[in-house]
Design an enzyme around this catalytic site. Sequence first.
Site, PDB file in Angstrom:
ATOM      1  N   GLY A  14       0.820  -1.212   0.000  1.00 45.90           N
ATOM      2  CA  GLY A  14       0.000   0.000   0.000  1.00 45.90           C
ATOM      3  C   GLY A  14       0.847   1.253   0.000  1.00 45.90           C
ATOM      4  O   GLY A  14       1.877   1.315   0.667  1.00 45.90           O
ATOM      5  N   ARG A  75       1.157  -5.527  -5.631  1.00 46.08           N
ATOM      6  CA  ARG A  75       1.333  -6.760  -4.851  1.00 46.08           C
ATOM      7  C   ARG A  75       1.618  -7.875  -5.850  1.00 46.08           C
ATOM      8  O   ARG A  75       1.016  -7.934  -6.918  1.00 46.08           O
ATOM      9  CB  ARG A  75       0.091  -7.051  -4.018  1.00 46.08           C
ATOM     10  CG  ARG A  75      -0.264  -5.882  -3.089  1.00 46.08           C
ATOM     11  CD  ARG A  75      -1.428  -6.209  -2.172  1.00 46.08           C
ATOM     12  NE  ARG A  75      -1.935  -5.001  -1.519  1.00 46.08           N
ATOM     13  CZ  ARG A  75      -1.418  -4.441  -0.442  1.00 46.08           C
ATOM     14  NH1 ARG A  75      -0.332  -4.980   0.093  1.00 46.08           N
ATOM     15  NH2 ARG A  75      -1.946  -3.367   0.088  1.00 46.08           N
ATOM     16  N   CYS A  76       2.528  -8.773  -5.519  1.00 46.62           N
ATOM     17  CA  CYS A  76       3.011  -9.758  -6.502  1.00 46.62           C
ATOM     18  C   CYS A  76       2.999 -11.172  -5.925  1.00 46.62           C
ATOM     19  O   CYS A  76       3.841 -11.528  -5.088  1.00 46.62           O
ATOM     20  CB  CYS A  76       4.415  -9.374  -6.951  1.00 46.62           C
ATOM     21  SG  CYS A  76       5.099 -10.469  -8.209  1.00 46.62           S
ATOM     22  N   GLY A 105       5.598  -2.191   3.810  1.00 47.88           N
ATOM     23  CA  GLY A 105       5.140  -2.775   5.062  1.00 47.88           C
ATOM     24  C   GLY A 105       5.686  -4.158   5.309  1.00 47.88           C
ATOM     25  O   GLY A 105       6.721  -4.542   4.743  1.00 47.88           O
ATOM     26  N   ASP A 106       4.975  -4.950   6.121  1.00 51.97           N
ATOM     27  CA  ASP A 106       5.525  -6.246   6.529  1.00 51.97           C
ATOM     28  C   ASP A 106       5.663  -7.226   5.368  1.00 51.97           C
ATOM     29  O   ASP A 106       6.591  -8.031   5.335  1.00 51.97           O
ATOM     30  CB  ASP A 106       4.703  -6.854   7.671  1.00 51.97           C
ATOM     31  CG  ASP A 106       3.219  -6.981   7.339  1.00 51.97           C
ATOM     32  OD1 ASP A 106       2.798  -6.556   6.255  1.00 51.97           O
ATOM     33  OD2 ASP A 106       2.481  -7.518   8.190  1.00 51.97           O
ATOM     34  N   THR A 129       3.904   2.739   5.921  1.00 55.06           N
ATOM     35  CA  THR A 129       2.509   2.331   6.045  1.00 55.06           C
ATOM     36  C   THR A 129       1.798   3.289   6.983  1.00 55.06           C
ATOM     37  O   THR A 129       2.352   3.669   8.023  1.00 55.06           O
ATOM     38  CB  THR A 129       2.375   0.889   6.595  1.00 55.06           C
ATOM     39  OG1 THR A 129       1.014   0.648   6.976  1.00 55.06           O
ATOM     40  CG2 THR A 129       3.261   0.653   7.803  1.00 55.06           C
ATOM     41  N   ASP A 131      -0.617   2.690   8.873  1.00 64.15           N
ATOM     42  CA  ASP A 131      -1.162   2.033  10.074  1.00 64.15           C
ATOM     43  C   ASP A 131      -0.248   2.129  11.298  1.00 64.15           C
ATOM     44  O   ASP A 131      -0.690   1.862  12.419  1.00 64.15           O
ATOM     45  CB  ASP A 131      -1.433   0.546   9.791  1.00 64.15           C
ATOM     46  CG  ASP A 131      -2.642   0.349   8.887  1.00 64.15           C
ATOM     47  OD1 ASP A 131      -3.441   1.299   8.760  1.00 64.15           O
ATOM     48  OD2 ASP A 131      -2.781  -0.739   8.310  1.00 64.15           O
ATOM     49  N   ASP A 133       2.054   0.113  12.261  1.00 64.09           N
ATOM     50  CA  ASP A 133       1.944  -1.187  12.928  1.00 64.09           C
ATOM     51  C   ASP A 133       3.180  -2.074  12.769  1.00 64.09           C
ATOM     52  O   ASP A 133       3.101  -3.292  12.915  1.00 64.09           O
ATOM     53  CB  ASP A 133       0.713  -1.942  12.413  1.00 64.09           C
ATOM     54  CG  ASP A 133       0.761  -2.195  10.905  1.00 64.09           C
ATOM     55  OD1 ASP A 133       1.660  -1.651  10.229  1.00 64.09           O
ATOM     56  OD2 ASP A 133      -0.103  -2.932  10.415  1.00 64.09           O
ATOM     57  N   ARG A 166     -27.084  14.817  14.770  1.00 62.97           N
ATOM     58  CA  ARG A 166     -26.864  13.449  14.315  1.00 62.97           C
ATOM     59  C   ARG A 166     -25.733  12.769  15.084  1.00 62.97           C
ATOM     60  O   ARG A 166     -24.857  13.424  15.642  1.00 62.97           O
ATOM     61  CB  ARG A 166     -26.525  13.432  12.819  1.00 62.97           C
ATOM     62  CG  ARG A 166     -27.710  13.742  11.922  1.00 62.97           C
ATOM     63  CD  ARG A 166     -27.294  13.873  10.472  1.00 62.97           C
ATOM     64  NE  ARG A 166     -28.456  14.099   9.617  1.00 62.97           N
ATOM     65  CZ  ARG A 166     -28.411  14.534   8.364  1.00 62.97           C
ATOM     66  NH1 ARG A 166     -27.225  14.815   7.825  1.00 62.97           N
ATOM     67  NH2 ARG A 166     -29.499  14.702   7.667  1.00 62.97           N
ATOM     68  N   ARG A 175      -6.512  -2.174  10.307  1.00 60.81           N
ATOM     69  CA  ARG A 175      -7.014  -3.552  10.430  1.00 60.81           C
ATOM     70  C   ARG A 175      -6.576  -4.180  11.741  1.00 60.81           C
ATOM     71  O   ARG A 175      -7.356  -4.822  12.433  1.00 60.81           O
ATOM     72  CB  ARG A 175      -6.520  -4.380   9.240  1.00 60.81           C
ATOM     73  CG  ARG A 175      -7.105  -5.783   9.190  1.00 60.81           C
ATOM     74  CD  ARG A 175      -6.563  -6.557   8.003  1.00 60.81           C
ATOM     75  NE  ARG A 175      -5.121  -6.711   8.084  1.00 60.81           N
ATOM     76  CZ  ARG A 175      -4.281  -6.454   7.095  1.00 60.81           C
ATOM     77  NH1 ARG A 175      -4.738  -6.002   5.958  1.00 60.81           N
ATOM     78  NH2 ARG A 175      -2.980  -6.628   7.236  1.00 60.81           N
ATOM     79  N   SER A 219     -25.456  15.829  19.453  1.00 65.23           N
ATOM     80  CA  SER A 219     -24.714  15.226  18.345  1.00 65.23           C
ATOM     81  C   SER A 219     -23.497  14.506  18.910  1.00 65.23           C
ATOM     82  O   SER A 219     -22.987  14.881  19.968  1.00 65.23           O
ATOM     83  CB  SER A 219     -24.280  16.285  17.330  1.00 65.23           C
ATOM     84  OG  SER A 219     -23.333  17.174  17.903  1.00 65.23           O
TER      85      SER A 219
END
Length: 327
Positions: A14, A75-76, A105-106, A129, A131, A133, A166, A175, A219
């Site tokens: 990503g 991605r491969c 990333g990882d 990344t 994230d 992470d 709202r 994730r 709200s």
Amino acid sequence: MKKITKIGVFTSGGDAPGMNAAIRAVVRTAKYNDLDVTGIYRGYEGMIEGDFVEMNRRSVSSIIQKGGTILKSARCLEFRTPEGRAKAFENLKAQGIDALVAIGGDGTFTGAEILSKEYDIPVMCIPGTIDNDLYGSDYTLGYDTANNTVIEAIDKIRDTASSHNRVFFIEVMGRDSGCIALNAGVAGGAEAILLPEVETGIDQLLEEIGFAEERKKTSMIVIIAEGDKNGGAYNISKQVKEKFPHLDVKVSILGHLQRGGSPSSFDRVLATRMGYTAVNELLKGNSRATVGLRGNQMITTPLEEALSKKEFKLDEELLEIANVMNK
């Protein structure tokens, strides 16, 4: 380790804001040390297909401010096979590339480690990344920018939430990591934050919403990391609506806009430091490692360690602060 004369640099997985700044730093640090540099398009896919470009200082002019990656990313699946990696190495050898800098990333780290072990080619990895992470660095490239993007979106959504009384459920990326959700939730004044690392049952959320209603809140903003165990923003909002049918409930999935955009000042500086460090560590003979930031110091961590360990990056104090602010 034999003397390095040409470095290959690529991005994989990503995209993340700051990748271009890292590419720029790798190229310019390498050229400063009289090394040749080859860019590899589309990560491991381009490595297998021989999609290379020679790079120099002019190749990376005016890219430090750009999001995404000028070297593209993919991605491969073929690279996961011995045959795919053999093709990739033959192409590297044909180009005279004798060291690699991998940004991603990882999955990127795993591929780099395997290739290095199978063919004894030096590699250094840069964690890219949103994230945040990955083990071995307090911050990964793109995380700070993504946080700022999410906070800007929360601020705008809150204007609509307060105008129409709202309750908005905003789902952010993460994730397995709640770093974006926690930091953006606190900065955006969210009434509740749901994270993958912290068990927050629906009953607890319903209790918090009920408590907010008792305080006459008209709200609310609830931030949900996509990896939360309660089934995502739509499922959670449905359960809240069943409990509080009078509430005007809306869902906003921020999605991939969190990955794009011009990198923040922090990410530009971090990327530059990481690219500079990656090249210099290779020249020192270091390999199969990732560069990272600890405190304000650049460090390296062996890839084997970085891939085998999971780091809890949620700030315990910030978790407590979020709890206090929401009450």
